[in-house]
Write a protein that holds these residues in place. Structure first.
Motif, mmCIF file in Angstrom:
data_model
loop_
_atom_site.group_PDB
_atom_site.id
_atom_site.type_symbol
_atom_site.label_atom_id
_atom_site.label_comp_id
_atom_site.label_asym_id
_atom_site.label_seq_id
_atom_site.Cartn_x
_atom_site.Cartn_y
_atom_site.Cartn_z
ATOM 1 N N TRP A 1 36.332 -4.133 -27.714
ATOM 2 C CA TRP A 1 37.358 -2.909 -27.394
ATOM 3 C C TRP A 1 36.263 -2.131 -26.385
ATOM 4 O O TRP A 1 35.688 -1.201 -26.902
ATOM 5 C CB TRP A 1 38.012 -2.179 -28.291
ATOM 6 N N TYR A 2 36.411 -2.428 -24.798
ATOM 7 C CA TYR A 2 35.764 -1.794 -23.983
ATOM 8 C C TYR A 2 34.134 -1.517 -24.192
ATOM 9 O O TYR A 2 33.205 -0.821 -23.954
ATOM 10 C CB TYR A 2 36.090 -0.255 -24.033
ATOM 11 N N SER A 3 33.546 -2.913 -24.984
ATOM 12 C CA SER A 3 32.300 -2.700 -25.412
ATOM 13 C C SER A 3 31.302 -3.824 -24.609
ATOM 14 O O SER A 3 30.180 -3.884 -24.848
ATOM 15 C CB SER A 3 32.098 -3.244 -26.980
ATOM 16 N N ILE A 4 31.977 -4.524 -23.773
ATOM 17 C CA ILE A 4 31.273 -5.410 -22.774
ATOM 18 C C ILE A 4 31.007 -4.729 -21.486
ATOM 19 O O ILE A 4 30.248 -5.316 -20.628
ATOM 20 C CB ILE A 4 32.125 -6.774 -22.510
ATOM 21 N N PHE B 1 38.656 -4.062 -21.326
ATOM 22 C CA PHE B 1 37.877 -3.786 -20.367
ATOM 23 C C PHE B 1 38.557 -2.990 -19.214
ATOM 24 O O PHE B 1 39.767 -3.376 -18.999
ATOM 25 C CB PHE B 1 36.958 -4.911 -19.920
ATOM 26 N N GLN B 2 37.763 -2.524 -18.225
ATOM 27 C CA GLN B 2 38.376 -2.050 -17.020
ATOM 28 C C GLN B 2 38.233 -3.547 -16.030
ATOM 29 O O GLN B 2 37.528 -3.983 -15.862
ATOM 30 C CB GLN B 2 37.495 -1.013 -16.380
ATOM 31 N N ALA B 3 39.415 -3.499 -15.313
ATOM 32 C CA ALA B 3 39.766 -4.699 -14.610
ATOM 33 C C ALA B 3 39.376 -4.369 -13.187
ATOM 34 O O ALA B 3 39.561 -3.159 -12.624
ATOM 35 C CB ALA B 3 40.951 -5.231 -14.703
ATOM 36 N N GLY B 4 38.356 -5.282 -12.401
ATOM 37 C CA GLY B 4 38.125 -5.267 -10.988
ATOM 38 C C GLY B 4 36.799 -5.776 -10.727
ATOM 39 O O GLY B 4 36.360 -6.692 -11.401
ATOM 40 N N LEU C 1 24.291 6.086 -16.724
ATOM 41 C CA LEU C 1 25.202 5.171 -17.532
ATOM 42 C C LEU C 1 26.057 4.502 -16.417
ATOM 43 O O LEU C 1 26.741 5.178 -15.819
ATOM 44 C CB LEU C 1 26.005 5.669 -18.834
ATOM 45 N N TRP C 2 25.960 3.282 -16.366
ATOM 46 C CA TRP C 2 26.872 2.390 -15.503
ATOM 47 C C TRP C 2 28.000 1.632 -16.388
ATOM 48 O O TRP C 2 27.504 1.269 -17.413
ATOM 49 C CB TRP C 2 26.132 1.323 -14.811
ATOM 50 N N ARG C 3 29.045 1.380 -15.765
ATOM 51 C CA ARG C 3 29.962 0.288 -16.428
ATOM 52 C C ARG C 3 30.400 -0.797 -15.314
ATOM 53 O O ARG C 3 30.550 -0.195 -14.168
ATOM 54 C CB ARG C 3 31.109 0.998 -16.895
ATOM 55 N N HIS C 4 30.653 -1.862 -15.895
ATOM 56 C CA HIS C 4 30.836 -3.065 -15.019
ATOM 57 C C HIS C 4 32.254 -3.517 -15.256
ATOM 58 O O HIS C 4 32.872 -3.360 -16.086
ATOM 59 C CB HIS C 4 29.804 -4.220 -15.357
ATOM 60 N N LEU C 5 32.912 -3.942 -13.951
ATOM 61 C CA LEU C 5 34.211 -4.074 -14.209
ATOM 62 C C LEU C 5 34.187 -5.606 -13.772
ATOM 63 O O LEU C 5 33.348 -6.338 -13.055
ATOM 64 C CB LEU C 5 35.049 -3.535 -12.900
ATOM 65 N N PHE C 6 35.323 -6.284 -14.408
ATOM 66 C CA PHE C 6 35.404 -7.893 -14.401
ATOM 67 C C PHE C 6 36.846 -8.106 -14.110
ATOM 68 O O PHE C 6 37.834 -7.451 -14.554
ATOM 69 C CB PHE C 6 35.013 -8.402 -15.571
#
Length: 221
Positions: A122-125, A154-157, A176-181
């Motif tokens: 849950w939003y961990s990738i 996850f956040q989509a994009g 901290l960065w987050r990646h979108l897929f």
């Protein structure tokens, strides 16, 4: 100090969440941030796991401070949580002492093959760059039983976002960065790991969200 999306690595992510763990647990104690339709996907996952397995053990992989572990437990799933951050696991153990939590990496889960009827990511990738995604799903598939279920949110994009500023309002200077897929990218990686997509949800942003939100339910072959 600036950073690039691929620069921090697991050690940087661990440090960031260790730093913010107490404030994170205080401000996100439960599922209030989730939309009802998001939770409907979690409910569908929990029901699928319970229906297909006498022993419906679920791994909350990337459990953070344990709020989603509690939600799963409330839906009849014996749940274990694992997270890279010792600080977050300390909060999970403090706030949910009746549940089981361990420190560990999604890329090297500390569990035997075929141990779980379900795995939830849950939003961990989102803090792992694209090059590391295959390893995460391979590990999730490894610890799943045959015909086990996986849920990933996850956040989509596309691309990456610097989310350091989200924690500066609590007085934390972290990187901290987050990646979108895209959902299709995630579905393809699931398939490569032997996990077939069952259904997906993609919804528009709401509130302070900047991106579409996606949830995929998959099943091991």
């Amino acid at each position: 100090m600036t950073s690039t999306p691929d620069e921090l690595g697991p050690a940087g992510v661990r440090h960031a969440y260790d730093t913010v763990a107490e404030d994170y647990a205080r401000h996100l104690p439960d599922t209030r941030p989730e939309a009802g339709i998001d939770l409907a996907m979690v409910d569908a996952f929990a029901e699928a796991v319970r229906s297909d397995a006498g022993d419906a053990r679920v791994l909350d992989a990337g459990c953070g401070a344990g709020r989603m572990s509690r939600y799963l437990a409330g839906r009849g799933c014996p749940v274990r949580g694992v997270d890279l951050s010792p600080g977050m696991i300390a909060m999970a153990r403090r706030d949910h002492p009746d549940l089981s939590f361990a420190v560990g990496s999604l890329a090297e889960l500390p569990y035997a093959d075929g141990q779980f009827a379900g795995v939830m990511l849950w939003y961990s990738i989102i803090h792992t760059p694209p090059a590391g995604q295959a390893r995460i799903f391979a590990e999730a598939a490894r610890v799943l039983r045959p015909a086990g279920h996986l849920l990933v949110g996850f956040q989509a994009g596309q691309g990456a976002r610097d989310v350091s500023a989200a924690y500066s309002r609590f007085g934390h200077e972290v990187r901290l960065w987050r990646h979108l897929f895209t959902p299709d990218q995630v579905a393809s990686r699931l398939q490569a790991a032997g996990l077939g997509e069952v259904c997906r949800l993609v919804r528009r942003p709401r509130g302070n969200e900047r991106d579409d939100q996606a949830v995929l339910l998959a099943r091991a072959g």
